[in-house]
Design a protein around this motif. Sequence first.
Motif, PDB file in Angstrom:
ATOM      1  N   VAL A 106      27.193  44.073  50.256  1.00 53.35           N
ATOM      2  CA  VAL A 106      27.147  42.909  49.355  1.00 53.35           C
ATOM      3  C   VAL A 106      27.056  43.357  47.901  1.00 53.35           C
ATOM      4  O   VAL A 106      27.732  42.802  47.023  1.00 53.35           O
ATOM      5  CB  VAL A 106      25.955  41.993  49.730  1.00 53.35           C
ATOM      6  N   ARG A 107      26.240  44.380  47.635  1.00 50.14           N
ATOM      7  CA  ARG A 107      26.103  44.853  46.257  1.00 50.14           C
ATOM      8  C   ARG A 107      27.445  45.351  45.709  1.00 50.14           C
ATOM      9  O   ARG A 107      27.843  45.005  44.595  1.00 50.14           O
ATOM     10  CB  ARG A 107      25.051  45.958  46.169  1.00 50.14           C
ATOM     11  N   HIS A 108      28.157  46.165  46.486  1.00 48.80           N
ATOM     12  CA  HIS A 108      29.443  46.695  46.019  1.00 48.80           C
ATOM     13  C   HIS A 108      30.444  45.562  45.769  1.00 48.80           C
ATOM     14  O   HIS A 108      31.231  45.620  44.819  1.00 48.80           O
ATOM     15  CB  HIS A 108      30.007  47.686  47.033  1.00 48.80           C
ATOM     16  N   LYS A 109      30.415  44.543  46.621  1.00 54.50           N
ATOM     17  CA  LYS A 109      31.337  43.422  46.417  1.00 54.50           C
ATOM     18  C   LYS A 109      31.001  42.666  45.134  1.00 54.50           C
ATOM     19  O   LYS A 109      31.896  42.363  44.327  1.00 54.50           O
ATOM     20  CB  LYS A 109      31.286  42.476  47.615  1.00 54.50           C
ATOM     21  N   LEU A 110      29.724  42.347  44.929  1.00 58.14           N
ATOM     22  CA  LEU A 110      29.320  41.612  43.729  1.00 58.14           C
ATOM     23  C   LEU A 110      29.635  42.402  42.462  1.00 58.14           C
ATOM     24  O   LEU A 110      30.104  41.835  41.457  1.00 58.14           O
ATOM     25  CB  LEU A 110      27.826  41.296  43.788  1.00 58.14           C
ATOM     26  N   VAL A 111      29.398  43.722  42.494  1.00 57.71           N
ATOM     27  CA  VAL A 111      29.698  44.564  41.323  1.00 57.71           C
ATOM     28  C   VAL A 111      31.204  44.558  41.053  1.00 57.71           C
ATOM     29  O   VAL A 111      31.641  44.456  39.896  1.00 57.71           O
ATOM     30  CB  VAL A 111      29.187  46.001  41.553  1.00 57.71           C
ATOM     31  N   GLY A 112      32.024  44.648  42.103  1.00 56.40           N
ATOM     32  CA  GLY A 112      33.469  44.614  41.926  1.00 56.40           C
ATOM     33  C   GLY A 112      33.956  43.285  41.372  1.00 56.40           C
ATOM     34  O   GLY A 112      34.841  43.234  40.514  1.00 56.40           O
ATOM     35  N   GLN A 113      33.374  42.190  41.847  1.00 51.04           N
ATOM     36  CA  GLN A 113      33.752  40.871  41.330  1.00 51.04           C
ATOM     37  C   GLN A 113      33.383  40.739  39.858  1.00 51.04           C
ATOM     38  O   GLN A 113      34.164  40.219  39.050  1.00 51.04           O
ATOM     39  CB  GLN A 113      33.068  39.782  42.157  1.00 51.04           C
ATOM     40  N   LEU A 173      34.310  30.428  28.677  1.00 53.02           N
ATOM     41  CA  LEU A 173      33.220  29.629  29.243  1.00 53.02           C
ATOM     42  C   LEU A 173      33.135  29.764  30.761  1.00 53.02           C
ATOM     43  O   LEU A 173      32.080  30.116  31.293  1.00 53.02           O
ATOM     44  CB  LEU A 173      33.361  28.165  28.825  1.00 53.02           C
ATOM     45  N   PRO A 174      34.212  29.495  31.517  1.00 53.90           N
ATOM     46  CA  PRO A 174      34.092  29.622  32.977  1.00 53.90           C
ATOM     47  C   PRO A 174      33.879  31.071  33.436  1.00 53.90           C
ATOM     48  O   PRO A 174      33.161  31.304  34.416  1.00 53.90           O
ATOM     49  CB  PRO A 174      35.420  29.072  33.503  1.00 53.90           C
ATOM     50  N   LEU A 175      34.488  32.036  32.722  1.00 58.63           N
ATOM     51  CA  LEU A 175      34.297  33.427  33.110  1.00 58.63           C
ATOM     52  C   LEU A 175      32.861  33.872  32.861  1.00 58.63           C
ATOM     53  O   LEU A 175      32.264  34.579  33.684  1.00 58.63           O
ATOM     54  CB  LEU A 175      35.274  34.330  32.346  1.00 58.63           C
ATOM     55  N   LYS A 176      32.301  33.456  31.743  1.00 57.75           N
ATOM     56  CA  LYS A 176      30.906  33.811  31.445  1.00 57.75           C
ATOM     57  C   LYS A 176      29.967  33.142  32.461  1.00 57.75           C
ATOM     58  O   LYS A 176      28.975  33.753  32.897  1.00 57.75           O
ATOM     59  CB  LYS A 176      30.565  33.359  30.024  1.00 57.75           C
ATOM     60  N   ARG A 177      30.285  31.917  32.838  1.00 57.65           N
ATOM     61  CA  ARG A 177      29.471  31.224  33.837  1.00 57.65           C
ATOM     62  C   ARG A 177      29.514  31.980  35.162  1.00 57.65           C
ATOM     63  O   ARG A 177      28.486  32.153  35.836  1.00 57.65           O
ATOM     64  CB  ARG A 177      29.982  29.795  34.003  1.00 57.65           C
ATOM     65  N   GLY A 178      30.686  32.463  35.548  1.00 55.57           N
ATOM     66  CA  GLY A 178      30.812  33.241  36.772  1.00 55.57           C
ATOM     67  C   GLY A 178      30.058  34.550  36.693  1.00 55.57           C
ATOM     68  O   GLY A 178      29.387  34.958  37.653  1.00 55.57           O
ATOM     69  N   LEU A 179      30.145  35.223  35.552  1.00 53.06           N
ATOM     70  CA  LEU A 179      29.424  36.489  35.369  1.00 53.06           C
ATOM     71  C   LEU A 179      27.916  36.282  35.442  1.00 53.06           C
ATOM     72  O   LEU A 179      27.192  37.101  36.028  1.00 53.06           O
ATOM     73  CB  LEU A 179      29.813  37.119  34.033  1.00 53.06           C
ATOM     74  N   LEU A 223      26.946  35.868  39.087  1.00 53.71           N
ATOM     75  CA  LEU A 223      26.980  37.138  39.807  1.00 53.71           C
ATOM     76  C   LEU A 223      25.796  38.015  39.416  1.00 53.71           C
ATOM     77  O   LEU A 223      25.214  38.707  40.269  1.00 53.71           O
ATOM     78  CB  LEU A 223      28.297  37.866  39.541  1.00 53.71           C
ATOM     79  N   ALA A 224      25.432  37.998  38.128  1.00 58.17           N
ATOM     80  CA  ALA A 224      24.265  38.772  37.684  1.00 58.17           C
ATOM     81  C   ALA A 224      22.997  38.257  38.361  1.00 58.17           C
ATOM     82  O   ALA A 224      22.127  39.049  38.777  1.00 58.17           O
ATOM     83  CB  ALA A 224      24.135  38.683  36.162  1.00 58.17           C
ATOM     84  N   GLU A 225      22.896  36.956  38.509  1.00 57.25           N
ATOM     85  CA  GLU A 225      21.730  36.385  39.192  1.00 57.25           C
ATOM     86  C   GLU A 225      21.712  36.800  40.664  1.00 57.25           C
ATOM     87  O   GLU A 225      20.658  37.144  41.211  1.00 57.25           O
ATOM     88  CB  GLU A 225      21.762  34.860  39.084  1.00 57.25           C
ATOM     89  N   ALA A 285      20.547  40.355  40.893  1.00 53.99           N
ATOM     90  CA  ALA A 285      19.105  40.445  40.672  1.00 53.99           C
ATOM     91  C   ALA A 285      18.344  40.022  41.928  1.00 53.99           C
ATOM     92  O   ALA A 285      17.343  40.645  42.311  1.00 53.99           O
ATOM     93  CB  ALA A 285      18.711  39.575  39.481  1.00 53.99           C
ATOM     94  N   ARG A 286      18.804  38.973  42.577  1.00 57.23           N
ATOM     95  CA  ARG A 286      18.154  38.522  43.811  1.00 57.23           C
ATOM     96  C   ARG A 286      18.304  39.553  44.919  1.00 57.23           C
ATOM     97  O   ARG A 286      17.429  39.697  45.767  1.00 57.23           O
ATOM     98  CB  ARG A 286      18.756  37.185  44.262  1.00 57.23           C
ATOM     99  N   LEU A 287      19.411  40.290  44.900  1.00 59.61           N
ATOM    100  CA  LEU A 287      19.653  41.280  45.941  1.00 59.61           C
ATOM    101  C   LEU A 287      18.627  42.407  45.896  1.00 59.61           C
ATOM    102  O   LEU A 287      18.311  43.017  46.920  1.00 59.61           O
ATOM    103  CB  LEU A 287      21.067  41.851  45.773  1.00 59.61           C
TER     104      LEU A 287
END
Length: 329
Positions: free
Chosen positions: A109-116, A132-138, A141-143, A146-148
């Motif tokens: 999961v970590r490798h996938k999230l980092v790649g995305q 705006l939408p790209l920053k929202r997506g980033l 993913l950062a959240e 962090a939860r991971l």
Amino acid sequence: MTTLFIDRREALIEAEAGTLTIRSGDGGLWRTPLAPLERVVLRGPARISTGAIAAIAGAGGGLIVLSGRRSEPAGTLLGRPHADAAIRLGQFRLALDAEARRRIAVLIVRHKLVGQARLLRAALAQRPDRRLPLKRGLDALAESLARLHAAETWSQAQLSGLEGSGAAAYFEAYATLFPPSLGFVRRNRRPPRDPVNAVLSLAYTLGHFEAVREAHLAGLDPAVGFLHALAPGRDSLACDLVEPLRPVLDRLVWRLFAEEVLRKAHFTRDGEACLLGKAGRLAFYAAWEEAFLPARRLLRRGLRPLVRAARAAAQGVVEQTTDAAGPAS
């Protein structure tokens, strides 16, 4: 060339003297040496001789047959299997160990999230108009990443839920990179309902075949995974392995549409399904091999620590089995 795509109606594929010969229905003839081929992708309707199948297998190559208008995988030949069954024995022990399974699933999961996140950052540099939408997506993913970090006691279902929520936020951002005329707003499949999803499905199908084959060649069982649970008819380990590769495939699909290598005219409809026509498939095949090279390297690199862990997990059992068997007569 390590991949041969055969996508000609009524093609006949045969083998002679270390060479594949492809005869098309209109009388065309092509020859290609078997030695450099690692895999053959055959899309019907076509015929392949038993001699050609045996020659591909004998050369250690793989074969995937895609059938029907939707290019569904109908059969595979994976190549020469690994000789050390202890690797699979160790894999089974890891899969039955809840803590080992969780650790491996977290890595996937970590490798996938980092790649995305890497893809969305690259998109932000090229498409500031979608900030705006790209920053929202980033941010989403950062959240998730962090939860991971706090996932030490998480269940398999919680990990899958985190991966799923990250994917939803990612695709919401990713979809904004495509023209609205393509109708791509979210990931859908079976059938894919728009041109982007049609190409994503083809890319993921080929990527999955690569994961099944590489796992098989490494001595692992493609059906026994860690993030994806066991399920009849599912190659769960291959599903695991392809997850971190999806952003590489997504980048290829984005590039093909952004550079207008693929256009809306390359697609037709069959009820709800959106189908990629032959001209579009040929354009996709031409881009695939070079684009997938980094993903193939990532796949093989990612398999090495899993094989080492499986060997280590099997060590004690192999020694006990060897001792119990006694000397060979």
